[in-house]
Design a protein around this motif. Sequence first.
Motif, mmCIF file in Angstrom:
data_model
loop_
_atom_site.group_PDB
_atom_site.id
_atom_site.type_symbol
_atom_site.label_atom_id
_atom_site.label_comp_id
_atom_site.label_asym_id
_atom_site.label_seq_id
_atom_site.Cartn_x
_atom_site.Cartn_y
_atom_site.Cartn_z
ATOM 1 N N ALA A 28 -7.596 -14.132 -5.587
ATOM 2 C CA ALA A 28 -8.127 -13.239 -4.551
ATOM 3 C C ALA A 28 -9.325 -12.466 -5.091
ATOM 4 C CB ALA A 28 -7.050 -12.264 -4.085
ATOM 5 N N PRO A 29 -10.390 -12.336 -4.304
ATOM 6 C CA PRO A 29 -11.569 -11.591 -4.770
ATOM 7 C C PRO A 29 -11.228 -10.137 -5.100
ATOM 8 C CG PRO A 29 -12.045 -12.800 -2.751
ATOM 9 C CD PRO A 29 -10.560 -12.856 -2.944
ATOM 10 N N LYS A 30 -11.931 -9.586 -6.058
ATOM 11 C CA LYS A 30 -11.732 -8.194 -6.422
ATOM 12 C C LYS A 30 -11.961 -7.294 -5.207
ATOM 13 C CE LYS A 30 -13.210 -4.637 -9.701
ATOM 14 N NZ LYS A 30 -14.143 -4.293 -10.818
ATOM 15 N N GLY A 31 -11.027 -6.425 -4.960
ATOM 16 C CA GLY A 31 -11.112 -5.525 -3.817
ATOM 17 C C GLY A 31 -10.365 -6.030 -2.601
ATOM 18 N N PHE A 32 -9.912 -7.309 -2.651
ATOM 19 C CA PHE A 32 -9.233 -7.913 -1.503
ATOM 20 C C PHE A 32 -7.903 -8.544 -1.908
ATOM 21 C CE2 PHE A 32 -13.779 -7.877 -0.873
ATOM 22 C CZ PHE A 32 -13.898 -7.261 0.362
ATOM 23 N N HIS A 33 -7.360 -8.036 -2.998
ATOM 24 C CA HIS A 33 -6.071 -8.489 -3.519
ATOM 25 C C HIS A 33 -4.976 -7.616 -2.898
ATOM 26 C CE1 HIS A 33 -2.884 -9.265 -6.452
ATOM 27 N NE2 HIS A 33 -3.604 -10.276 -6.934
ATOM 28 N N PRO A 34 -3.764 -8.149 -2.688
ATOM 29 C CA PRO A 34 -2.678 -7.298 -2.170
ATOM 30 C C PRO A 34 -2.485 -6.017 -2.971
ATOM 31 C CG PRO A 34 -2.000 -9.584 -2.099
ATOM 32 C CD PRO A 34 -3.340 -9.560 -2.801
ATOM 33 N N LEU A 35 -2.715 -6.083 -4.285
ATOM 34 C CA LEU A 35 -2.564 -4.882 -5.117
ATOM 35 C C LEU A 35 -3.659 -3.856 -4.847
ATOM 36 C CD1 LEU A 35 -1.525 -6.521 -8.509
ATOM 37 C CD2 LEU A 35 -0.084 -5.122 -7.008
ATOM 38 N N ASP A 36 -4.790 -4.308 -4.292
ATOM 39 C CA ASP A 36 -5.844 -3.366 -3.914
ATOM 40 C C ASP A 36 -5.460 -2.601 -2.647
ATOM 41 O OD1 ASP A 36 -7.679 -4.031 -5.997
ATOM 42 O OD2 ASP A 36 -8.168 -5.875 -4.908
ATOM 43 N N ILE A 37 -4.552 -3.166 -1.891
ATOM 44 C CA ILE A 37 -4.072 -2.520 -0.666
ATOM 45 C C ILE A 37 -2.884 -1.626 -0.973
ATOM 46 C CG2 ILE A 37 -3.111 -2.949 1.637
ATOM 47 C CD1 ILE A 37 -4.541 -5.714 1.479
ATOM 48 N N TYR A 38 -1.981 -2.129 -1.821
ATOM 49 C CA TYR A 38 -0.754 -1.397 -2.166
ATOM 50 C C TYR A 38 -0.434 -1.690 -3.619
ATOM 51 C CZ TYR A 38 4.229 -0.187 -2.148
ATOM 52 O OH TYR A 38 5.463 0.347 -2.443
ATOM 53 N N SER A 39 -0.572 -0.689 -4.468
ATOM 54 C CA SER A 39 -0.509 -0.885 -5.921
ATOM 55 C C SER A 39 0.863 -1.308 -6.427
ATOM 56 C CB SER A 39 -0.952 0.397 -6.639
ATOM 57 O OG SER A 39 -0.093 1.479 -6.311
ATOM 58 N N ALA A 93 6.756 -1.174 2.751
ATOM 59 C CA ALA A 93 6.088 -2.316 3.370
ATOM 60 C C ALA A 93 4.820 -1.854 4.061
ATOM 61 C CB ALA A 93 7.017 -3.011 4.363
ATOM 62 N N ILE A 94 3.783 -2.673 3.962
ATOM 63 C CA ILE A 94 2.489 -2.371 4.569
ATOM 64 C C ILE A 94 2.099 -3.530 5.495
ATOM 65 C CG2 ILE A 94 0.063 -1.801 4.163
ATOM 66 C CD1 ILE A 94 1.946 0.197 2.867
ATOM 67 N N PRO A 95 1.999 -3.298 6.816
ATOM 68 C CA PRO A 95 1.584 -4.372 7.726
ATOM 69 C C PRO A 95 0.078 -4.575 7.695
ATOM 70 C CG PRO A 95 1.978 -2.367 8.963
ATOM 71 C CD PRO A 95 2.311 -2.045 7.523
ATOM 72 N N ILE A 96 -0.356 -5.830 7.774
ATOM 73 C CA ILE A 96 -1.782 -6.178 7.798
ATOM 74 C C ILE A 96 -2.153 -6.622 9.210
ATOM 75 C CG2 ILE A 96 -3.593 -7.587 6.765
ATOM 76 C CD1 ILE A 96 -2.174 -5.698 4.816
ATOM 77 N N ARG A 113 -15.362 -9.270 5.693
ATOM 78 C CA ARG A 113 -14.079 -9.594 5.073
ATOM 79 C C ARG A 113 -13.046 -8.566 5.497
ATOM 80 N NH1 ARG A 113 -15.399 -10.943 -1.294
ATOM 81 N NH2 ARG A 113 -15.902 -13.164 -1.040
ATOM 82 N N GLY A 114 -11.869 -9.065 5.891
ATOM 83 C CA GLY A 114 -10.752 -8.175 6.118
ATOM 84 C C GLY A 114 -10.183 -7.729 4.783
ATOM 85 N N ILE A 115 -9.274 -6.776 4.794
ATOM 86 C CA ILE A 115 -8.716 -6.254 3.547
ATOM 87 C C ILE A 115 -7.898 -7.315 2.806
ATOM 88 C CG2 ILE A 115 -8.751 -3.844 4.253
ATOM 89 C CD1 ILE A 115 -5.800 -4.095 4.979
ATOM 90 N N LEU A 116 -7.416 -8.312 3.544
ATOM 91 C CA LEU A 116 -6.694 -9.432 2.942
ATOM 92 C C LEU A 116 -6.980 -10.677 3.778
ATOM 93 C CD1 LEU A 116 -4.485 -10.354 0.829
ATOM 94 C CD2 LEU A 116 -2.827 -9.999 2.674
ATOM 95 N N SER A 117 -7.353 -11.770 3.139
ATOM 96 C CA SER A 117 -7.581 -13.014 3.872
ATOM 97 C C SER A 117 -6.241 -13.573 4.318
ATOM 98 C CB SER A 117 -8.307 -14.036 2.992
ATOM 99 O OG SER A 117 -8.353 -15.294 3.641
ATOM 100 N N LEU A 118 -5.998 -13.555 5.628
ATOM 101 C CA LEU A 118 -4.695 -13.977 6.141
ATOM 102 C C LEU A 118 -4.467 -15.476 6.002
ATOM 103 C CD1 LEU A 118 -4.541 -11.672 9.275
ATOM 104 C CD2 LEU A 118 -3.150 -11.501 7.209
ATOM 105 N N LYS A 119 -5.523 -16.270 6.096
ATOM 106 C CA LYS A 119 -5.332 -17.718 5.931
ATOM 107 C C LYS A 119 -5.047 -18.059 4.466
ATOM 108 C CE LYS A 119 -10.338 -18.509 5.853
ATOM 109 N NZ LYS A 119 -11.478 -19.078 6.615
ATOM 110 N N HIS A 120 -5.689 -17.354 3.542
ATOM 111 C CA HIS A 120 -5.394 -17.586 2.131
ATOM 112 C C HIS A 120 -3.999 -17.068 1.777
ATOM 113 C CE1 HIS A 120 -9.797 -18.197 1.876
ATOM 114 N NE2 HIS A 120 -9.471 -18.999 0.879
ATOM 115 N N ALA A 121 -3.597 -15.983 2.419
ATOM 116 C CA ALA A 121 -2.241 -15.470 2.210
ATOM 117 C C ALA A 121 -1.220 -16.488 2.718
ATOM 118 C CB ALA A 121 -2.062 -14.139 2.924
ATOM 119 N N ALA A 122 -1.506 -17.094 3.874
ATOM 120 C CA ALA A 122 -0.602 -18.107 4.421
ATOM 121 C C ALA A 122 -0.500 -19.299 3.479
ATOM 122 C CB ALA A 122 -1.086 -18.552 5.799
#
Length: 221
Positions: A28-39, A93-96, A113-122
Motif C-alpha cells: 500500500a502506498p505511504k499515507g494510504f495504508h490501513p495503519l495510516d487510518i488506524y494505528s 472498528a473503523i468503517p471506510i 485517491r481515497g484513504i484506502l483503495s477498496l479494490k486493492h483491499a478486496a
Amino acid sequence: MINKIKNLTYSLGADVCGIGSIDRFKEAPKGFHPLDIYSEAKSVVSIGKHFSASLFDANTKAPYTFVKNKIVQLLDDISINLTFYIESQGYKAIPIPADEPYEYWDSENKHGRGILSLKHAAEACGIGCIGKNTLLINEKYGNRLYFGAVITNMELTSDTLARNLCTESCNICLKSCPQSALDGITIDQKKCRQVCATSTPGGGFIYSCNTCREVCPFSKI
C-alpha cells in the motif's frame, strides 16, 4: 468469530466478504495504508455487492448510475452495522466509505485517491484479482462488484488469495478505452475523467462511460 462477521454481512445484503491481515497490505502506498487510518489495525474486512449484467444492455447509463448509487448506500450501511457489531465484541472498528471523498487530490493530473483503495483491499482479502482494466475480477461475479471495508484491531485469519483470472493474451479493455487511458497496469485518471462522468442538461450526474468494464470477458459471467 470470522463466520459470525461474514454471516452478518451476508444477512445485511453483501454478496462477498473477505478478510486480510494487516501484513497483506505491505504494498500500500505511504499515507494510504490501513495503519495510516488506524494505528492499531490488525485486520481488514472487505465487503462487496454485485450489480446486474442486464445494465450493460440499456441504451442509457442512467440505470447504471442509479444502481451504483444505491449499492454505495447499502455498502455504507453494512460497514456501519459491522462496526457496531465488532465494537459490541470489545474491539475497535473503523468503517471506510464505499464512495470515498478524496483527501488526496492532484489537480493538475486530476488524480485522486481515497484513504484506502477498496479494490486493492478486496484483492488482499482474497475476493478476487485486479485485471488490466484496474477493476477487481471475482470468479462468481466477474468485474460487477462495488466495495466497502472495515478496519479493526481484531486479529482475524486471512482468506486465501484468489488466482489471477485476467489472461496475458487479452487486451480488449486497453484497445477499447475511448481515451486510451489504460496501460495494463494503471489508469490515467485525467484522460478517464474527461468522459467517465458527465452532467445531464438538467443538471443531474451520470456515469457516462464504463467501456473498460463492459467489454471485459468477465463483465457478464
